[in-house]
Design a protein around this motif. Sequence first.
Motif, PDB file in Angstrom:
ATOM      1  N   VAL A  32       0.885  -1.166   0.000  1.00 15.53           N
ATOM      2  CA  VAL A  32       0.000   0.000   0.000  1.00 15.53           C
ATOM      3  C   VAL A  32       0.918   1.209   0.000  1.00 15.53           C
ATOM      4  N   GLU A  33       0.853   2.016  -1.042  1.00 14.66           N
ATOM      5  CA  GLU A  33       1.702   3.203  -1.196  1.00 14.66           C
ATOM      6  C   GLU A  33       3.184   2.871  -1.025  1.00 14.66           C
ATOM      7  N   GLY A  34       3.602   1.732  -1.563  1.00 16.73           N
ATOM      8  CA  GLY A  34       5.008   1.338  -1.521  1.00 16.73           C
ATOM      9  C   GLY A  34       5.436   0.671  -0.227  1.00 16.73           C
ATOM     10  N   LEU A  35       4.533   0.579   0.753  1.00 13.31           N
ATOM     11  CA  LEU A  35       4.841  -0.054   2.034  1.00 13.31           C
ATOM     12  C   LEU A  35       4.441  -1.531   1.975  1.00 13.31           C
ATOM     13  N   PRO A  36       5.391  -2.456   2.146  1.00 18.18           N
ATOM     14  CA  PRO A  36       5.039  -3.879   2.142  1.00 18.18           C
ATOM     15  C   PRO A  36       4.108  -4.196   3.316  1.00 18.18           C
ATOM     16  N   LEU A  90       1.242  -8.171   8.084  1.00 19.78           N
ATOM     17  CA  LEU A  90       0.590  -7.200   8.963  1.00 19.78           C
ATOM     18  C   LEU A  90      -0.853  -7.610   9.240  1.00 19.78           C
ATOM     19  N   PRO A  91      -1.356  -7.291  10.431  1.00 18.13           N
ATOM     20  CA  PRO A  91      -2.777  -7.529  10.687  1.00 18.13           C
ATOM     21  C   PRO A  91      -3.624  -6.559   9.873  1.00 18.13           C
ATOM     22  N   LEU A  92      -4.832  -6.952   9.603  1.00 22.53           N
ATOM     23  CA  LEU A  92      -5.714  -6.163   8.738  1.00 22.53           C
ATOM     24  C   LEU A  92      -5.970  -4.766   9.299  1.00 22.53           C
ATOM     25  N   TYR A  93      -6.106  -4.625  10.620  1.00 19.74           N
ATOM     26  CA  TYR A  93      -6.373  -3.306  11.190  1.00 19.74           C
ATOM     27  C   TYR A  93      -5.208  -2.344  10.945  1.00 19.74           C
ATOM     28  N   ASP A  94      -3.972  -2.841  10.909  1.00 13.88           N
ATOM     29  CA  ASP A  94      -2.837  -1.973  10.582  1.00 13.88           C
ATOM     30  C   ASP A  94      -2.865  -1.550   9.117  1.00 13.88           C
ATOM     31  N   ILE A  95      -3.223  -2.468   8.240  1.00 21.05           N
ATOM     32  CA  ILE A  95      -3.315  -2.158   6.815  1.00 21.05           C
ATOM     33  C   ILE A  95      -4.395  -1.101   6.580  1.00 21.05           C
ATOM     34  N   LEU A  96      -5.530  -1.253   7.255  1.00 18.23           N
ATOM     35  CA  LEU A  96      -6.617  -0.275   7.110  1.00 18.23           C
ATOM     36  C   LEU A  96      -6.199   1.099   7.633  1.00 18.23           C
ATOM     37  N   ILE A 152      -4.050   2.745   4.956  1.00 17.32           N
ATOM     38  CA  ILE A 152      -4.921   3.242   3.884  1.00 17.32           C
ATOM     39  C   ILE A 152      -5.657   4.499   4.333  1.00 17.32           C
ATOM     40  N   LYS A 153      -6.091   4.527   5.575  1.00 16.97           N
ATOM     41  CA  LYS A 153      -6.843   5.667   6.109  1.00 16.97           C
ATOM     42  C   LYS A 153      -6.057   6.972   6.000  1.00 16.97           C
ATOM     43  N   PHE A 154      -4.730   6.899   6.204  1.00 13.84           N
ATOM     44  CA  PHE A 154      -3.922   8.110   6.203  1.00 13.84           C
ATOM     45  C   PHE A 154      -3.216   8.377   4.876  1.00 13.84           C
ATOM     46  N   CYS A 155      -3.526   7.604   3.844  1.00 12.59           N
ATOM     47  CA  CYS A 155      -2.950   7.833   2.508  1.00 12.59           C
ATOM     48  C   CYS A 155      -3.703   8.955   1.802  1.00 12.59           C
ATOM     49  N   ASP A 187      -5.186  10.599  -1.772  1.00 15.15           N
ATOM     50  CA  ASP A 187      -5.784  10.045  -2.992  1.00 15.15           C
ATOM     51  C   ASP A 187      -4.890  10.298  -4.177  1.00 15.15           C
ATOM     52  N   PRO A 188      -4.845   9.465  -5.145  1.00 10.81           N
ATOM     53  CA  PRO A 188      -5.352   8.096  -5.165  1.00 10.81           C
ATOM     54  C   PRO A 188      -4.444   7.169  -4.367  1.00 10.81           C
ATOM     55  N   VAL A 189      -4.998   6.051  -3.898  1.00 13.71           N
ATOM     56  CA  VAL A 189      -4.252   5.080  -3.115  1.00 13.71           C
ATOM     57  C   VAL A 189      -3.654   4.044  -4.060  1.00 13.71           C
ATOM     58  N   ARG A 190      -2.333   3.862  -3.972  1.00 15.31           N
ATOM     59  CA  ARG A 190      -1.643   2.889  -4.823  1.00 15.31           C
ATOM     60  C   ARG A 190      -1.611   1.542  -4.108  1.00 15.31           C
ATOM     61  N   LEU A 191      -2.209   0.532  -4.746  1.00 18.98           N
ATOM     62  CA  LEU A 191      -2.214  -0.831  -4.219  1.00 18.98           C
ATOM     63  C   LEU A 191      -1.465  -1.735  -5.177  1.00 18.98           C
ATOM     64  N   LYS A 192      -0.596  -2.559  -4.646  1.00 14.61           N
ATOM     65  CA  LYS A 192       0.105  -3.541  -5.463  1.00 14.61           C
ATOM     66  C   LYS A 192      -0.385  -4.915  -5.021  1.00 14.61           C
ATOM     67  N   THR A 193      -0.927  -5.671  -5.974  1.00 12.13           N
ATOM     68  CA  THR A 193      -1.496  -6.982  -5.679  1.00 12.13           C
ATOM     69  C   THR A 193      -0.908  -8.026  -6.624  1.00 12.13           C
ATOM     70  N   VAL A 194      -1.172  -9.285  -6.317  1.00 12.49           N
ATOM     71  CA  VAL A 194      -0.736 -10.372  -7.180  1.00 12.49           C
ATOM     72  C   VAL A 194      -1.836 -11.431  -7.195  1.00 12.49           C
ATOM     73  N   ARG A 195      -2.060 -11.977  -8.386  1.00 15.95           N
ATOM     74  CA  ARG A 195      -3.040 -13.056  -8.506  1.00 15.95           C
ATOM     75  C   ARG A 195      -2.493 -14.304  -7.836  1.00 15.95           C
ATOM     76  N   GLN A 196      -3.355 -15.032  -7.139  1.00 18.04           N
ATOM     77  CA  GLN A 196      -2.945 -16.261  -6.479  1.00 18.04           C
ATOM     78  C   GLN A 196      -2.838 -17.383  -7.495  1.00 18.04           C
ATOM     79  N   ALA A 197      -1.876 -18.269  -7.272  1.00 15.57           N
ATOM     80  CA  ALA A 197      -1.733 -19.443  -8.119  1.00 15.57           C
ATOM     81  C   ALA A 197      -2.821 -20.440  -7.757  1.00 15.57           C
ATOM     82  N   GLY A 198      -3.045 -21.396  -8.657  1.00 16.25           N
ATOM     83  CA  GLY A 198      -4.060 -22.410  -8.415  1.00 16.25           C
ATOM     84  C   GLY A 198      -3.727 -23.263  -7.204  1.00 16.25           C
ATOM     85  N   SER A 199      -2.764 -24.147  -7.343  1.00 17.27           N
ATOM     86  CA  SER A 199      -2.357 -24.996  -6.236  1.00 17.27           C
ATOM     87  C   SER A 199      -0.898 -25.362  -6.415  1.00 17.27           C
ATOM     88  N   LEU A 200      -0.287 -25.799  -5.348  1.00 20.40           N
ATOM     89  CA  LEU A 200       1.099 -26.220  -5.424  1.00 20.40           C
ATOM     90  C   LEU A 200       1.171 -27.602  -6.056  1.00 20.40           C
TER      91      LEU A 200
END
Length: 114
Positions: A68-72, A76-82, A85-88, A90-103
């Motif tokens: 989130v905004e370049g911060l890995p 982290l617990p979800l409340y820290d991530i939120l 985001i709360k103090f970012c 606008d716009p908020v930069r999110l970096k995501t990755v698609r999950q693989a099927g299975s190992l």
Amino acid sequence: MSKVIQKKNHWITKVNDCLVIRGACRELNVDLRGGAEHGEFAYIGQVREDAVVYQDGKLCEGELLLEVEGLPVSGLPLYDILNVIKFCKDPVRLKTVRQAGSLEFSPGIDMKPA
């Protein structure tokens, strides 16, 4: 005799960089789920496509949240991530990755501890 090398796609090719503009109530209109408090990585839940405004990229349900905004944010617990985001701004930069099927494990490898 030469071996044929199969080139596999690295996970980095599946990374999505997205800019999301908040709504009038400063909400992202994107559900975040998981988090370290549940023993999971944070991931994208339901995306309200009718309410989300993208400046760049697009989010899909089930993608793992990496930054989130370049911060890995992995580990982290979800409340820290939120809170991040709360103090970012606008716009908020999110970096995501698609999950693989299975190992996939090779049948010749014994996965039992020695």
